[in-house]
Design a protein around this motif. Structure first.
Motif, mmCIF file in Angstrom:
data_model
loop_
_atom_site.group_PDB
_atom_site.id
_atom_site.type_symbol
_atom_site.label_atom_id
_atom_site.label_comp_id
_atom_site.label_asym_id
_atom_site.label_seq_id
_atom_site.Cartn_x
_atom_site.Cartn_y
_atom_site.Cartn_z
ATOM 1 N N CYS A 246 0.837 -1.205 0.000
ATOM 2 C CA CYS A 246 0.000 0.000 0.000
ATOM 3 C C CYS A 246 0.868 1.250 0.000
ATOM 4 O O CYS A 246 2.006 1.243 0.477
ATOM 5 N N CYS A 264 -3.126 -1.058 -2.400
ATOM 6 C CA CYS A 264 -3.960 0.138 -2.539
ATOM 7 C C CYS A 264 -3.098 1.397 -2.547
ATOM 8 O O CYS A 264 -2.043 1.438 -1.917
ATOM 9 N N THR A 265 -3.571 2.402 -3.236
ATOM 10 C CA THR A 265 -2.944 3.724 -3.220
ATOM 11 C C THR A 265 -3.973 4.734 -2.741
ATOM 12 O O THR A 265 -5.043 4.868 -3.350
ATOM 13 N N HIS A 281 -6.059 -3.370 -4.460
ATOM 14 C CA HIS A 281 -5.715 -2.664 -5.697
ATOM 15 C C HIS A 281 -6.612 -1.452 -5.972
ATOM 16 O O HIS A 281 -6.757 -1.019 -7.111
ATOM 17 N N VAL A 282 -7.218 -0.896 -4.936
ATOM 18 C CA VAL A 282 -8.058 0.293 -5.109
ATOM 19 C C VAL A 282 -7.180 1.542 -5.115
ATOM 20 O O VAL A 282 -6.241 1.667 -4.325
ATOM 21 N N HIS A 283 -7.503 2.473 -6.007
ATOM 22 C CA HIS A 283 -6.821 3.769 -6.059
ATOM 23 C C HIS A 283 -7.783 4.848 -5.610
ATOM 24 O O HIS A 283 -8.905 4.943 -6.142
ATOM 25 N N ILE A 284 -7.368 5.672 -4.641
ATOM 26 C CA ILE A 284 -8.190 6.756 -4.114
ATOM 27 C C ILE A 284 -7.464 8.067 -4.357
ATOM 28 O O ILE A 284 -6.295 8.224 -3.982
ATOM 29 N N LYS A 298 -14.031 -0.218 -5.238
ATOM 30 C CA LYS A 298 -13.561 0.276 -6.529
ATOM 31 C C LYS A 298 -12.860 1.622 -6.365
ATOM 32 O O LYS A 298 -12.958 2.275 -5.339
ATOM 33 N N ASN A 299 -12.165 2.032 -7.414
ATOM 34 C CA ASN A 299 -11.413 3.283 -7.397
ATOM 35 C C ASN A 299 -12.325 4.489 -7.137
ATOM 36 O O ASN A 299 -13.498 4.502 -7.542
ATOM 37 N N ASP A 301 -11.921 8.390 -8.132
ATOM 38 C CA ASP A 301 -11.025 9.127 -9.018
ATOM 39 C C ASP A 301 -11.018 10.637 -8.819
ATOM 40 O O ASP A 301 -10.240 11.338 -9.466
#
Length: 349
Positions: A246, A264-265, A281-284, A298-299, A301
Motif C-alpha cells: 500500500c 492500494c494507493t 488494488h483500489v486507487h483513491i 472500486k477506485n 477518481d
C-alpha cells in the motif's frame, strides 16, 4: 490534565517558539503543563476560541490562556494571542505530553555489535536491536520493543513499548509509534496450488516518512517486492491494518479499525473514517473523505465525500427494510412486466 514532569517554560519562550504574542507584562509567567479551561489548574495553560468563553476564562484557575486577539482585549488573565488557538494549544501541549527519556542504553537491552545507536538516543529495558540497524539522536525506544536487522530510525522518533519493527524498515524524523504496533510483518500473500495455499515470499519492507504517527495495535505489512509506503505527515489511528504494497499519501488521516487490502494507493490529504474497508488494488484520489464504516471496492477518481452505509435506526424499522431488500429481485421483475404491459397497451391504441 495534570501538570507535566517536564521543566517549566515561560510564556515568552512559548511565544517565540510558536510565533505567538504575549499580552501585557505576563512574559515571565511559568507554565508546567496544559489543562481544560474550567476549572483550570495553576501553572498550566488552557485555550479559548471565542468571546462566549470569556466568563469561563475569568473563572478559570489556569495560569494563562491561549486565545484570539478579540478575546484577549476583554480579559485581564495572562494571555498568548493566537490566530488559531486550538492549533497553538496542540503545539504547546506536545511539549508536556511525555517527560524526556534519559539518553543511553539500558543494561538489560540487547544490542547487536554492528548496530549504530547515537549517544543521545534512549533505549529502554529488554529492547532488542538487530544487526546493522541505525538509531539517530533523540530517538526513544520503549521497553520490550524488538528492532529487526537493517532498520533505520530517524531523529526524535518515539517507539512505545512492546512494538515489533521488521527487518529493513526505514523511518524518517519525528515518527511516533504507539504500543503493540507491528511495522514490517509478513504480508498476507498466498497462491492456491490446487489443494491448498502456499505463501508468496514478502521481500519488501516499510518506509515511514517524517512526522508519521502510528496508533496502538496497528499493523503495517511489508511489501511483497517493493516497500509499503506511508508518506510524510500521515496519521494512522489505533487498530488499523495496512496490507502489503500500500501507499498512503502525505497528511492523510485514517481512523481506528479501518482495514486496507493489498496494493492500494490512497492520495494526499484524505480523511478515512473509522471501520472503513478498502478492497485490494483500489486507487483513491487526493482530497477524498470516506465516512465511517463505508466499503470501498472500486477506485475513487476525484476528491469529495463518499459514503456507503445505512444510518442506525430502530431495529423494527430495519427489519422491515431488510425484508424489502430481500424482495428487490421480485419487485424488479414485477415492475418490468408492468412496464412491458403498459408499452403494449400504448402500441395497440
Amino acid at each position: 490534565m495534570a501538570a507535566s514532569r517536564a521543566a517549566a517554560v515561560t510564556l515568552a519562550t512559548l511565544a517565540e517558539r510558536f510565533d505567538l504574542v504575549v499580552q501585557g507584562s505576563a512574559a515571565q509567567t511559568a507554565i508546567r503543563g496544559v489543562c481544560a479551561l474550567e476549572p483550570g489548574k495553576p501553572d498550566c495553560i488552557a485555550f479559548a476560541e471565542n468571546a462566549g468563553q470569556i466568563e469561563s476564562i475569568n473563572r478559570s484557575a489556569a495560569a494563562a490562556v491561549i486565545c484570539p486577539a478579540a478575546v484577549a482585549e476583554a480579559i485581564e488573565s495572562p494571555v498568548l494571542v493566537a490566530k488559531q488557538p486550538r492549533l497553538a494549544f496542540a503545539r504547546v501541549a506536545a511539549l508536556f505530553e511525555r517527560p524526556s527519556a534519559p539518553a543511553g542504553i539500558h543494561a538489560r537491552a540487547v544490542v547487536a555489535e554492528t548496530a549504530q545507536i547515537d549517544t543521545q538516543a534512549s533505549i529502554a529495558a529488554n529492547v532488542i536491536v538487530g544487526e546493522h540497524s541505525v538509531i539517530a539522536a533523540g530517538a526513544v525506544i520503549g521497553a520490550n520493543t524488538v528492532i529487526g536487522e537493517g532498520v533505520r530510525i530517524g531523529a526524535d522518533t518515539r517507539i512505545a513499548s512492546n512494538c515489533s519493527i521488521g527487518d529493513d524498515v526505514r523511518m524518517g524524523e519525528r515518527v511516533s509509534i504507539e504500543a503493540n504496533a507491528v511495522i514490517g510483518g509478513r504480508g498476507f500473500g498466498l497462491v492456491h496450488n490446487g489443494r491448498g495455499w502456499e505463501a508468496i515470499p514478502q521481500m519488501g519492507s516499510v518506509h515511514l516518512g517524517d512526522d508519521v504517527e502510528i496508533g496502538a495495535g496497528t499493523t503495517v505489512d511489508r511489501g511483497a517486492l517493493d516497500d509499503t509506503v506511508i508518506a510524510r505527515g500521515a496519521k494512522i489511528d489505533n487498530q488499523v491494518h495496512i496490507a502489503h504494497n500500500c501507499r498512503i499519501g502525505e497528511h492523510t488521516v485514517i481512523a481506528g479499525c479501518t482495514g486496507i487490502a493489498g496494493s492500494c494507493t490512497i492520495g494526499a490529504n484524505c480523511m478515512i473514517g473509522g471501520g472503513v474497508g478498502i478492497g485490494d488494488h483500489v486507487h483513491i484520489a487526493d482530497g477524498v473523505i470516506i465516512t465511517a464504516a463505508s466499503q470501498v471496492p472500486k477506485n475513487i477518481d476525484r476528491g469529495g465525500v463518499y459514503s456507503s452505509t445505512f444510518r442506525a435506526m430502530p431495529a423494527t424499522g430495519w427489519r422491515k427494510r431488510l425484508a424489502l431488500f430481500r424482495q428487490l429481485d421480485k419487485i424488479e421483475r414485477r415492475l418490468r412486466r408492468v412496464e412491458r404491459a403498459g408499452l403494449s397497451s400504448e402500441n395497440n391504441e
